[in-house]
Scaffold this motif. Structure first.
Motif, short mmCIF file in Angstrom:
data_model
loop_
_atom_site.label_atom_id
_atom_site.label_comp_id
_atom_site.label_asym_id
_atom_site.label_seq_id
_atom_site.Cartn_x
_atom_site.Cartn_y
_atom_site.Cartn_z
N ARG A 128 50.44 25.64 -34.04
CA ARG A 128 51.14 26.77 -33.40
C ARG A 128 52.25 26.29 -32.47
O ARG A 128 53.28 26.95 -32.34
CB ARG A 128 50.14 27.61 -32.62
N LEU A 129 52.04 25.18 -31.82
CA LEU A 129 53.01 24.66 -30.86
C LEU A 129 53.97 23.66 -31.49
O LEU A 129 54.46 22.75 -30.83
CB LEU A 129 52.28 24.02 -29.67
N GLY A 130 54.24 23.83 -32.78
CA GLY A 130 55.24 23.01 -33.44
C GLY A 130 54.82 21.58 -33.64
O GLY A 130 55.65 20.67 -33.56
N HIS A 131 53.50 21.35 -33.89
CA HIS A 131 52.96 20.01 -34.13
C HIS A 131 53.21 19.09 -32.94
O HIS A 131 53.59 17.93 -33.10
CB HIS A 131 53.53 19.42 -35.42
N ALA A 132 53.04 19.65 -31.75
CA ALA A 132 53.19 18.85 -30.54
C ALA A 132 52.06 17.83 -30.42
O ALA A 132 50.97 18.01 -30.94
CB ALA A 132 53.21 19.75 -29.31
N ASN A 133 52.35 16.75 -29.69
CA ASN A 133 51.35 15.71 -29.46
C ASN A 133 50.16 16.28 -28.70
O ASN A 133 50.31 17.11 -27.80
CB ASN A 133 51.99 14.56 -28.68
N MET A 134 48.96 15.83 -29.05
CA MET A 134 47.75 16.34 -28.42
C MET A 134 47.73 16.07 -26.92
O MET A 134 47.23 16.87 -26.13
CB MET A 134 46.50 15.75 -29.08
N ASP A 135 48.27 14.93 -26.48
CA ASP A 135 48.33 14.63 -25.05
C ASP A 135 49.23 15.64 -24.33
O ASP A 135 48.93 16.07 -23.21
CB ASP A 135 48.85 13.21 -24.82
N THR A 136 50.34 16.02 -24.98
CA THR A 136 51.24 17.01 -24.39
C THR A 136 50.54 18.37 -24.27
O THR A 136 50.64 19.05 -23.24
CB THR A 136 52.50 17.15 -25.25
N ILE A 137 49.83 18.78 -25.33
CA ILE A 137 49.11 20.06 -25.29
C ILE A 137 48.03 20.03 -24.22
O ILE A 137 47.79 21.03 -23.52
CB ILE A 137 48.51 20.37 -26.67
N SER A 138 47.36 18.89 -24.06
CA SER A 138 46.32 18.77 -23.04
C SER A 138 46.89 18.95 -21.64
O SER A 138 46.29 19.61 -20.79
CB SER A 138 45.62 17.41 -23.16
N ARG A 139 48.09 18.38 -21.40
CA ARG A 139 48.74 18.56 -20.08
C ARG A 139 49.15 20.01 -19.87
O ARG A 139 49.04 20.54 -18.75
CB ARG A 139 49.95 17.64 -19.97
N LEU A 140 49.64 20.68 -20.93
CA LEU A 140 50.00 22.10 -20.82
C LEU A 140 48.79 22.93 -20.46
O LEU A 140 48.87 23.87 -19.65
CB LEU A 140 50.60 22.59 -22.14
N SER A 141 47.64 22.62 -21.07
CA SER A 141 46.42 23.37 -20.80
C SER A 141 45.89 23.10 -19.40
O SER A 141 45.48 24.03 -18.69
CB SER A 141 45.36 23.01 -21.84
N THR A 142 45.94 21.84 -18.97
CA THR A 142 45.42 21.49 -17.64
C THR A 142 46.23 22.13 -16.53
O THR A 142 45.68 22.61 -15.53
CB THR A 142 45.42 19.96 -17.48
N LYS A 143 47.56 22.16 -16.70
CA LYS A 143 48.44 22.70 -15.66
C LYS A 143 48.71 24.19 -15.83
O LYS A 143 49.52 24.76 -15.09
CB LYS A 143 49.76 21.93 -15.66
N LYS A 144 48.05 24.82 -16.82
CA LYS A 144 48.19 26.27 -17.04
C LYS A 144 49.64 26.69 -17.24
O LYS A 144 50.12 27.66 -16.67
CB LYS A 144 47.59 27.05 -15.85
N LEU A 145 50.35 25.95 -18.09
CA LEU A 145 51.76 26.22 -18.30
C LEU A 145 52.02 27.19 -19.46
O LEU A 145 53.14 27.67 -19.61
CB LEU A 145 52.51 24.91 -18.56
N VAL A 146 51.00 27.45 -20.28
CA VAL A 146 51.15 28.36 -21.41
C VAL A 146 50.08 29.44 -21.31
O VAL A 146 48.88 29.13 -21.32
CB VAL A 146 51.03 27.60 -22.75
N ARG A 147 50.50 30.68 -21.23
CA ARG A 147 49.55 31.79 -21.16
C ARG A 147 48.79 31.90 -22.48
O ARG A 147 49.39 31.90 -23.55
CB ARG A 147 50.27 33.09 -20.86
N GLY A 148 47.48 32.01 -22.39
CA GLY A 148 46.66 32.15 -23.58
C GLY A 148 46.17 30.85 -24.17
O GLY A 148 45.33 30.85 -25.07
N LEU A 149 46.70 29.71 -23.70
CA LEU A 149 46.25 28.42 -24.20
C LEU A 149 44.87 28.12 -23.62
O LEU A 149 44.71 28.04 -22.40
CB LEU A 149 47.25 27.33 -23.81
N PRO A 150 43.85 27.95 -24.47
CA PRO A 150 42.49 27.77 -23.95
C PRO A 150 42.30 26.42 -23.27
O PRO A 150 43.01 25.45 -23.55
CB PRO A 150 41.62 27.90 -25.21
#
Length: 283
Positions: A128-150
């Motif tokens: 969904r996030l354009g095949h972003a790196n898992m480390d990048t998605i983990s930082r987005l989730s930790t810092k609550k930068l994307v609404r709805g990201l679990p």
């Protein structure tokens, strides 16, 4: 009433049967009347198709005349079938300038439109996030930068086939066992590299390299500027043709600006040299 003819399931054309006055004193003419919706969804009958109308509007009196009950509260409006008591339309949390917005319901309990999708699968969020790196998605989730990201563990536990294909490096070209030319100067390869970090004693920053395909003989000329390439090549052509007794047939280079320009093309056309270009990003 609506201005979108594609919404209708049945439509009968009329010859300008009345008109609707807009706020800017313009008129929209009623050109057709028909029905919108079909089973199992609710059907609204006698809808007017109005020219130049930019919105879809439902009249309360029109709905009441067709046997529907309407209930209004501050942030919700519900329309029910008076005969069965089932909910037909429901506008929840969407109220713009005192206009209630409705979404069609398949039945009283099941919505016919999906407004949100939730998933705790890390690979699905990776896509969904354009095949972003898992480390990048983990930082987005930790810092609550994307609404709805679990808030789940984003680890690369599976192989993404799309990522493997698109991030793979190109395979090398196979070496040729036979020489494709039959004499010297039939095909020349040329390239320019620089500027070098260290200037030579003569003030040179670039190196102009020419290789003969038949003999693999190599000439290297050092240049102070890139735009000296053409003048150096003109001198080289006169010297090497007189020395070897052969005429140059073809030359091949990349799309560098020192090779792909009007002056270089004019020189090759004048002397009959066929100038070929290599494919981009292909050594």
């Amino acid at each position: 009433m609506t201005g979108d003819a594609s919404l209708f399931t049945t439509l009968s054309k009329r010859n300008k049967e009345g008109y609707i006055s807009f706020g800017n004193n313009l008129r929209g003419y009623i050109i057709s009347i028909g029905d919108i919706g079909k089973a199992p969804y609710p059907v609204i009958k006698d809808i007017c198709l109005v020219t130049e109308l930019k919105h879809n509007l439902l009249s309360i009196s029109h709905l009441a005349d067709h046997g529907y009950g309407i209930n209004f509260v501050k942030d919700k409006c519900t329309i029910v079938d008076s005969s069965t008591g089932s909910t037909i339309f429901e506008g929840i949390g969407i109220r713009e300038d005192n206009i209630y917005v409705f979404y069609l319901l398949e039945d009283a309990n099941k919505a016919g439109r999906c407004l949100m999708a939730k998933s705790v699968e890390s690979q699905l969020w990776h896509m969904r996030l354009g095949h972003a790196n898992m480390d990048t998605i983990s930082r987005l989730s930790t810092k609550k930068l994307v609404r709805g990201l679990p808030d789940i563990s984003f680890k690369k536990d599976t192989v993404c086939s799309e990522c493997e294909k698109n991030k793979a490096t190109k395979s090398a070209f196979k070496s040729k066992n036979a020489v494709s030319t039959t004499r010297p100067l039939q095909l020349l390869y040329m390239d320019l590299f620089g500027p070098c970090r260290i200037v030579s004693l003569g003030g040179k920053l670039y190196a102009f390299v020419i290789i003969d395909d038949f003999s693999r003989y190599t000439w290297v000329y050092f240049l102070a500027r890139k735009n000296d390439t053409l003048s150096e090549f003109v001198t080289f052509c006169k010297k090497v043709q007189n020395e070897k007794g052969f005429m140059i047939t073809r030359i091949r280079s990349d799309h560098g600006g020192e090779f792909e320009n009007a002056e270089f093309k004019q020189f090759c056309d004048t002397h009959g040299y066929l100038h070929e270009f290599s494919c981009p990003r292909t050594p």
